[in-house]
Motif scaffolding. Structure first.
Motif, short mmCIF file in Angstrom:
data_model
loop_
_atom_site.label_atom_id
_atom_site.label_comp_id
_atom_site.label_asym_id
_atom_site.label_seq_id
_atom_site.Cartn_x
_atom_site.Cartn_y
_atom_site.Cartn_z
N THR A 39 -29.97 -90.19 -62.59
CA THR A 39 -29.22 -90.72 -61.44
C THR A 39 -28.96 -92.22 -61.61
OG1 THR A 39 -30.19 -89.07 -59.98
CG2 THR A 39 -29.23 -90.99 -58.93
N GLY A 40 -29.97 -92.95 -62.04
CA GLY A 40 -29.81 -94.38 -62.27
C GLY A 40 -28.80 -94.67 -63.36
N ALA A 41 -28.82 -93.88 -64.43
CA ALA A 41 -27.88 -94.07 -65.53
C ALA A 41 -26.44 -93.79 -65.08
CB ALA A 41 -28.26 -93.19 -66.72
N VAL A 42 -26.25 -92.70 -64.33
CA VAL A 42 -24.91 -92.36 -63.84
C VAL A 42 -24.41 -93.44 -62.89
CG1 VAL A 42 -23.60 -90.73 -62.41
CG2 VAL A 42 -25.17 -89.88 -64.16
N ASN A 43 -25.24 -93.86 -61.95
CA ASN A 43 -24.83 -94.90 -61.00
C ASN A 43 -24.51 -96.21 -61.72
OD1 ASN A 43 -24.95 -93.33 -58.68
ND2 ASN A 43 -27.09 -93.81 -58.33
N SER A 44 -25.31 -96.57 -62.70
CA SER A 44 -25.07 -97.81 -63.45
C SER A 44 -23.79 -97.71 -64.26
CB SER A 44 -26.25 -98.11 -64.37
OG SER A 44 -27.41 -98.38 -63.60
N SER A 45 -23.56 -96.57 -64.89
CA SER A 45 -22.35 -96.39 -65.68
C SER A 45 -21.11 -96.46 -64.79
CB SER A 45 -22.40 -95.05 -66.42
OG SER A 45 -21.35 -94.95 -67.34
N GLN A 51 -16.85 -102.49 -62.49
CA GLN A 51 -17.12 -103.91 -62.72
C GLN A 51 -17.67 -104.07 -64.15
OE1 GLN A 51 -19.97 -104.96 -59.72
NE2 GLN A 51 -18.43 -105.19 -58.15
N PRO A 52 -16.80 -104.09 -65.14
CA PRO A 52 -17.26 -104.16 -66.54
C PRO A 52 -18.15 -105.37 -66.83
CG PRO A 52 -14.92 -103.66 -66.45
CD PRO A 52 -15.35 -103.99 -65.04
N SER A 53 -18.02 -106.44 -66.07
CA SER A 53 -18.83 -107.63 -66.32
C SER A 53 -20.13 -107.63 -65.50
CB SER A 53 -18.03 -108.89 -66.01
OG SER A 53 -17.67 -108.91 -64.64
N ALA A 54 -20.46 -106.52 -64.85
CA ALA A 54 -21.68 -106.45 -64.05
C ALA A 54 -22.90 -106.78 -64.90
CB ALA A 54 -21.84 -105.06 -63.44
N GLN A 55 -23.81 -107.53 -64.34
CA GLN A 55 -25.03 -107.90 -65.05
C GLN A 55 -25.96 -106.69 -65.15
OE1 GLN A 55 -25.66 -110.94 -66.54
NE2 GLN A 55 -23.48 -111.15 -66.06
N MET A 56 -26.38 -106.39 -66.38
CA MET A 56 -27.26 -105.25 -66.60
C MET A 56 -28.03 -105.50 -67.88
SD MET A 56 -26.05 -101.28 -66.54
CE MET A 56 -25.17 -101.59 -65.01
N GLN A 57 -29.25 -105.06 -67.92
CA GLN A 57 -30.07 -105.23 -69.11
C GLN A 57 -29.43 -104.54 -70.31
OE1 GLN A 57 -32.85 -107.06 -69.52
NE2 GLN A 57 -32.56 -107.77 -67.43
N PRO A 58 -29.41 -105.20 -71.46
CA PRO A 58 -28.82 -104.59 -72.66
C PRO A 58 -29.42 -103.22 -73.00
CG PRO A 58 -29.29 -106.90 -73.06
CD PRO A 58 -29.88 -106.56 -71.72
N ALA A 59 -30.73 -103.08 -72.87
CA ALA A 59 -31.37 -101.80 -73.20
C ALA A 59 -30.84 -100.69 -72.30
CB ALA A 59 -32.88 -101.92 -73.06
N LYS A 60 -30.55 -101.00 -71.05
CA LYS A 60 -30.02 -100.00 -70.14
C LYS A 60 -28.61 -99.57 -70.56
CE LYS A 60 -30.00 -99.10 -65.21
NZ LYS A 60 -30.24 -99.68 -63.89
N LYS A 61 -27.79 -100.54 -70.96
CA LYS A 61 -26.44 -100.23 -71.42
C LYS A 61 -26.48 -99.35 -72.67
CE LYS A 61 -24.01 -104.26 -69.59
NZ LYS A 61 -23.22 -105.45 -69.93
N ILE A 62 -27.39 -99.65 -73.58
CA ILE A 62 -27.53 -98.86 -74.81
C ILE A 62 -27.97 -97.44 -74.48
CG2 ILE A 62 -28.85 -98.62 -76.95
CD1 ILE A 62 -29.00 -101.76 -76.94
N ALA A 63 -28.95 -97.31 -73.61
CA ALA A 63 -29.45 -95.98 -73.23
C ALA A 63 -28.36 -95.15 -72.55
CB ALA A 63 -30.67 -96.12 -72.32
N ILE A 64 -27.58 -95.79 -71.68
CA ILE A 64 -26.48 -95.09 -71.00
C ILE A 64 -25.48 -94.57 -72.02
CG2 ILE A 64 -24.45 -95.48 -69.54
CD1 ILE A 64 -26.24 -97.34 -67.83
#
Length: 128
Positions: A39-45, A51-64
């Motif tokens: 759920t967190g990954a889908v919501n973050s994606s 908002q492509p420039s949204a602040q997010m941890q790099p590891a989270k972006k990689i995992a998504i």
């Protein structure tokens, strides 16, 4: 949740009802932890789609990105509704199918997230 779910079920051709809903601590239930992660990954994606420039941890972006590749996608921002084999989420009516609804094409050859993935991501983003 029980009342809302039963109202929604009443609109469908079913006699099913939810009789009990309980809050549980996901620390004690692996299935709930998996749902929390997905759920967190889908919501973050989806947030990154709008908002492509949204602040997010790099590891989270990689995992998504890796999770999306498991489904044969480039992002987790797509609906799975309707989808015969993997139909676990669809977005509110106002944003349904934005950016698209996609069929799942499983890709079980996706490697786990590695340190090299993280280093490569950080190197590419320093150059931008």
């Amino acid at each position: 949740m029980q009342i809302i779910t039963n109202h929604m079920l009443a609109k469908l051709p079913t006699s099913s009802k939810v009789h009990h809903v309980a809050m549980e601590d996901s620390r004690y239930h692996w299935g709930l932890q998996a749902v929390d992660i997905l759920t967190g990954a889908v919501n973050s994606s989806y947030q990154l789609y709008f908002q492509p420039s949204a602040q997010m941890q790099p590891a989270k972006k990689i995992a998504i990105k890796k999770m999306a590749r498991l489904l044969g996608w480039d992002s987790l921002a797509y609906d799975t509704m309707p989808n015969k084999d993997f139909n676990i989420w669809h977005f509110p009516f106002e944003t349904r199918a934005i950016p698209a609804t996609k069929q799942v094409v499983p890709n079980l050859s996706v490697a786990n997230v590695s340190r090299e993935d993280f280093d490569r991501y950080m190197t590419l983003n320093k150059q931008l």
